[in-house]
Motif scaffolding. Structure first.
Motif, PDB file in Angstrom:
ATOM      1  N   ALA A  64      28.889  43.128  84.894  1.00 31.12           N
ATOM      2  CA  ALA A  64      28.045  44.267  85.248  1.00 31.12           C
ATOM      3  C   ALA A  64      26.761  43.796  85.909  1.00 31.12           C
ATOM      4  O   ALA A  64      26.096  44.539  86.617  1.00 31.12           O
ATOM      5  CB  ALA A  64      27.728  45.091  84.007  1.00 31.12           C
ATOM      6  N   LEU A  65      26.429  42.548  85.644  1.00 33.88           N
ATOM      7  CA  LEU A  65      25.187  41.981  86.173  1.00 33.88           C
ATOM      8  C   LEU A  65      25.388  41.472  87.613  1.00 33.88           C
ATOM      9  O   LEU A  65      24.434  41.118  88.293  1.00 33.88           O
ATOM     10  CB  LEU A  65      24.760  40.824  85.271  1.00 33.88           C
ATOM     11  CG  LEU A  65      23.284  40.482  85.159  1.00 33.88           C
ATOM     12  CD1 LEU A  65      22.537  41.654  84.585  1.00 33.88           C
ATOM     13  CD2 LEU A  65      23.100  39.273  84.271  1.00 33.88           C
ATOM     14  N   THR A  79      19.385  49.155  90.200  1.00 35.90           N
ATOM     15  CA  THR A  79      20.447  48.188  89.940  1.00 35.90           C
ATOM     16  C   THR A  79      20.174  47.432  88.644  1.00 35.90           C
ATOM     17  O   THR A  79      21.055  47.313  87.778  1.00 35.90           O
ATOM     18  CB  THR A  79      20.546  47.178  91.098  1.00 35.90           C
ATOM     19  OG1 THR A  79      20.491  47.897  92.318  1.00 35.90           O
ATOM     20  CG2 THR A  79      21.815  46.387  91.017  1.00 35.90           C
ATOM     21  N   TRP A  80      18.945  46.944  88.510  1.00 32.80           N
ATOM     22  CA  TRP A  80      18.566  46.237  87.279  1.00 32.80           C
ATOM     23  C   TRP A  80      18.701  47.164  86.080  1.00 32.80           C
ATOM     24  O   TRP A  80      19.236  46.771  85.037  1.00 32.80           O
ATOM     25  CB  TRP A  80      17.118  45.747  87.366  1.00 32.80           C
ATOM     26  CG  TRP A  80      16.948  44.496  88.162  1.00 32.80           C
ATOM     27  CD1 TRP A  80      16.803  44.408  89.515  1.00 32.80           C
ATOM     28  CD2 TRP A  80      16.881  43.157  87.668  1.00 32.80           C
ATOM     29  NE1 TRP A  80      16.653  43.104  89.890  1.00 32.80           N
ATOM     30  CE2 TRP A  80      16.692  42.311  88.791  1.00 32.80           C
ATOM     31  CE3 TRP A  80      16.973  42.588  86.393  1.00 32.80           C
ATOM     32  CZ2 TRP A  80      16.583  40.930  88.664  1.00 32.80           C
ATOM     33  CZ3 TRP A  80      16.859  41.207  86.280  1.00 32.80           C
ATOM     34  CH2 TRP A  80      16.673  40.401  87.407  1.00 32.80           C
ATOM     35  N   VAL A  86      16.667  48.533  94.226  1.00 32.47           N
ATOM     36  CA  VAL A  86      16.706  47.367  93.355  1.00 32.47           C
ATOM     37  C   VAL A  86      16.403  47.697  91.882  1.00 32.47           C
ATOM     38  O   VAL A  86      17.147  47.279  90.999  1.00 32.47           O
ATOM     39  CB  VAL A  86      15.771  46.264  93.888  1.00 32.47           C
ATOM     40  CG1 VAL A  86      15.797  45.058  92.980  1.00 32.47           C
ATOM     41  CG2 VAL A  86      16.185  45.873  95.298  1.00 32.47           C
ATOM     42  N   ILE A 136      25.541  51.297  89.309  1.00 33.21           N
ATOM     43  CA  ILE A 136      24.996  49.965  89.598  1.00 33.21           C
ATOM     44  C   ILE A 136      25.322  49.553  91.034  1.00 33.21           C
ATOM     45  O   ILE A 136      24.446  49.153  91.800  1.00 33.21           O
ATOM     46  CB  ILE A 136      25.576  48.917  88.617  1.00 33.21           C
ATOM     47  CG1 ILE A 136      25.201  49.258  87.181  1.00 33.21           C
ATOM     48  CG2 ILE A 136      25.085  47.526  88.961  1.00 33.21           C
ATOM     49  CD1 ILE A 136      25.858  48.373  86.161  1.00 33.21           C
ATOM     50  N   MET A 178      22.253  39.992  94.577  1.00 31.13           N
ATOM     51  CA  MET A 178      20.983  40.232  95.267  1.00 31.13           C
ATOM     52  C   MET A 178      20.120  38.979  95.247  1.00 31.13           C
ATOM     53  O   MET A 178      19.463  38.645  96.221  1.00 31.13           O
ATOM     54  CB  MET A 178      20.213  41.378  94.596  1.00 31.13           C
ATOM     55  CG  MET A 178      20.703  42.744  94.984  1.00 31.13           C
ATOM     56  SD  MET A 178      19.579  44.043  94.498  1.00 31.13           S
ATOM     57  CE  MET A 178      19.280  43.723  92.794  1.00 31.13           C
ATOM     58  N   PRO A 195      25.985  42.693  90.676  1.00 32.81           N
ATOM     59  CA  PRO A 195      25.171  43.133  91.817  1.00 32.81           C
ATOM     60  C   PRO A 195      23.767  42.540  91.795  1.00 32.81           C
ATOM     61  O   PRO A 195      23.247  42.163  92.839  1.00 32.81           O
ATOM     62  CB  PRO A 195      25.140  44.653  91.649  1.00 32.81           C
ATOM     63  CG  PRO A 195      26.366  44.980  90.910  1.00 32.81           C
ATOM     64  CD  PRO A 195      26.579  43.831  89.969  1.00 32.81           C
ATOM     65  N   VAL A 196      23.186  42.428  90.610  1.00 35.17           N
ATOM     66  CA  VAL A 196      21.857  41.825  90.495  1.00 35.17           C
ATOM     67  C   VAL A 196      21.897  40.362  90.918  1.00 35.17           C
ATOM     68  O   VAL A 196      21.068  39.894  91.714  1.00 35.17           O
ATOM     69  CB  VAL A 196      21.339  41.957  89.044  1.00 35.17           C
ATOM     70  CG1 VAL A 196      20.051  41.184  88.884  1.00 35.17           C
ATOM     71  CG2 VAL A 196      21.131  43.407  88.678  1.00 35.17           C
TER      72      VAL A 196
END
Lengths: 258, 276
Positions: A111-112, B241-242, B238, B229, A118, A114-115
């Motif tokens: 789930a993390l 998303t976090w 951003v 997400i 980035m 996409p972060v």
């Protein structure tokens, strides 16, 4: 429940028959026409596997995935064992970190993604980070548990002889935690492969997972299923091999327990 | 091999149980357990406060965004969608896994024959199933639940088999000597004896289910937390998303906490007998 000792040859025949029945059922399901037409039949999948085995793209993708999984797994194992031994042998740290570790363990790392994408971009480095983040927890948790169990007699001996910290770490803590560490490391190896493929499915990172989605988008369902099945086979072989290694490495432990 | 998941799971169980409960006050042990979390959060708050990196928003910003989207219902709707998929999938997985596990555990010959097949299915990468199943069966809720069920079924199945194999031989003989009817034998002898293992299997399946849930929504969906997400990151929102990723983590943690509580209630007899 008595263990009937079947001849290994006969068992093999039965197993092959069971797989044949499974494939037969699949064919029947396809033939019945109730399934969507995209689902490939058994023959198509087998010819797909044949095609995959002879294609260089497939092998390149598979080795990329395996290498990234291996890198992430190695990093996670080293960090996990080191921190696990420290945390597990110091009561204060053990209690302080328990909630944090519980949280990390139940965190779905994918789930993390996409972060992480980035921050690091969609490349092998990102994949390694995600893989090691996922693999860390089983190793850490198992190592902590292993380091916690110190026999009182051993602890006393270490104290009486004033064994230096480094020696104690290497010769006392590590061996006694080893069986638990091994289980954690082995479990996280399977996780590494699963997560690496998962990362490639979601992101654009190259590898076998990416190939599966590419084939699926190109409507080559037979190849997509062939890749999926072959990846499953690789994971299965990996798990079996690691189990063998663990059994051999820890043979002293098993004998002790009997 | 069969015991992989169960070893981890049961050891995890013992880890939790073995935590020493010394005589000091509740407040002090609470402090000891939570101070690190507070330190981490405070450090995150202040270190990110003046962040100039576009991709690393300050914690304050993330939490404000999270609060805003929780209040206007965007996240809540997504969470309900996601969690419905998760629970239906897990329910199917548990039902199939337990029934098949009880059967295979009792029928030794069948278990030995299908053992390689089970281990193969378990090794198939769950996340890679998502594009296949969704591609073939469509984007609806059903295929997503199906994928979750498929991925979660194997650990439950393997653990149930282990649990059945672990039933005391004496108890088994008793059941045979007294000619306990088959269905009663299953319901009242085998099932309770295997229950601790089954519960451990479900606990292993839980994070797998949450992962597959998120992946299935990231891959193809217009609803759910995974979509929130991915959509936020695709549109360069951003902080959203976090916030989404953080929320999924918290949800995962809360679900596993609730599960542990439920397990303690369900297996009270088991833990009680273990501590004697």
């Amino acid at each position: 429940m008595k263990e009937t000792t079947t001849a290994p040859g006969w068992l093999l025949v039965q197993r092959v028959a069971a797989i044949a029945i499974l494939l037969g059922l699949w064919s029947l399901l396809i033939a019945s026409g109730t399934m969507p037409s995209m689902l490939p039949g058994v023959i198509q999948i087998f010819s797909g596997i044949g095609e995959a085995l002879t294609s260089s793209i497939f092998w390149a993708a598979l080795s990329r995935t395996l290498l990234t999984a291996l890198a992430g797994w190695a990093i996670a194992s080293i960090i996990g064992v080191l921190f696990g031994l420290i945390i597990g042998s110091i009561k204060f740290l053990d209690r302080s970190t328990s909630i944090l570790i519980d949280f990390g363990r139940s965190f779905p790392v994918l789930a993390l993604m996409p972060v992480v994408i980035m921050l690091l971009g969609s490349n092998a480095r990102m994949e390694i980070v995600v893989v090691s983040l996922s693999c860390l927890w089983p190793v850490l948790v198992q190592t902590i548990y292993g380091a916690r169990r110190q026999e009182a007699a051993v602890a006393d001996t270490v104290a009486v002889f004033k064994i230096p910290a480094l020696l104690r770490f290497r010769r006392v803590l590590l061996p006694s935690a080893l069986p638990f560490v091994a289980t954690g490391v082995r479990i996280s190896a399977s996780i590494a492969l699963l997560v690496a493929v998962g990362v490639e499915v979601i992101s654009q990172a190259p590898g076998i997972g990416r190939q599966i989605t590419l084939m699926q988008q190109a409507q080559r369902w037979d190849l997509a299923f062939a890749y999926l099945i072959f990846t499953g086979l690789v994971g299965w072989c990996l798990a079996v091999a690691l189990q063998q290694v663990e059994n051999r490495l820890l043979i002293w432990k098993r004998q002790e327990n009997d | 091999m069969t015991s992989t998941t169960s070893i981890l799971a049961t050891r995890r169980g013992t880890v939790r149980k073995a935590r020493p409960r010394s005589g000091d006050s509740f407040g002090r042990s609470l402090l000891r357990a939570t101070w690190l979390i507070v330190v981490v959060l405070v450090a995150w708050w202040f270190l990110s406060a003046n962040s100039t990196n576009f991709f690393i928003p300050s914690l304050e910003q993330i939490l404000t965004t999270l609060g805003r989207d929780l209040a206007n219902g965007v996240i809540v709707a997504g969470a309900i969608y996601s969690l419905t998929n998760l629970f239906v999938g897990l329910l199917i997985a548990a039902a199939l896994g337990i029934i098949l596990g009880l059967l295979l555990g009792e029928l030794g010959w069948l278990r030995r024959i299908v053992d390689p097949i089970i281990h193969f299915f378990r090794s198939v990468p769950q996340a890679a199933l998502v594009p296949m199943i969704i591609g073939v069966f469509g984007m609806g809720q059903g295929p997503k639940m199906g994928t979750i069920a498929f991925a979660c079924m194997w650990p439950i199945l393997l653990n149930t088999i282990d649990g059945v194999l672990g039933v005391e031989p004496t108890i088994r003989k008793f059941s045979k000597v007294y000619r306990i009817p088959r269905s009663l034998h299953f319901r009242k002898v085998v099932l309770p004896a295997a229950l601790p293992q089954i519960v451990a299997g479900i606990r292993v399946a839980l994070p797998i289910g949450i992962t597959v849930m998120v992946v299935s929504e990231m891959f193809a969906s217009i609803e759910g937390l995974g979509f929130y997400i991915l959509n936020s990151s695709a549109t360069f929102k951003v902080p959203e998303t976090w916030a989404g990723a953080l929320l999924v983590g918290v949800i995962g943690y809360v679900i596993s906490l609730l599960f542990v509580l439920a397990e303690r209630r369900l297996l009270r007899w088991y833990h009680a007998s273990g501590s004697q």
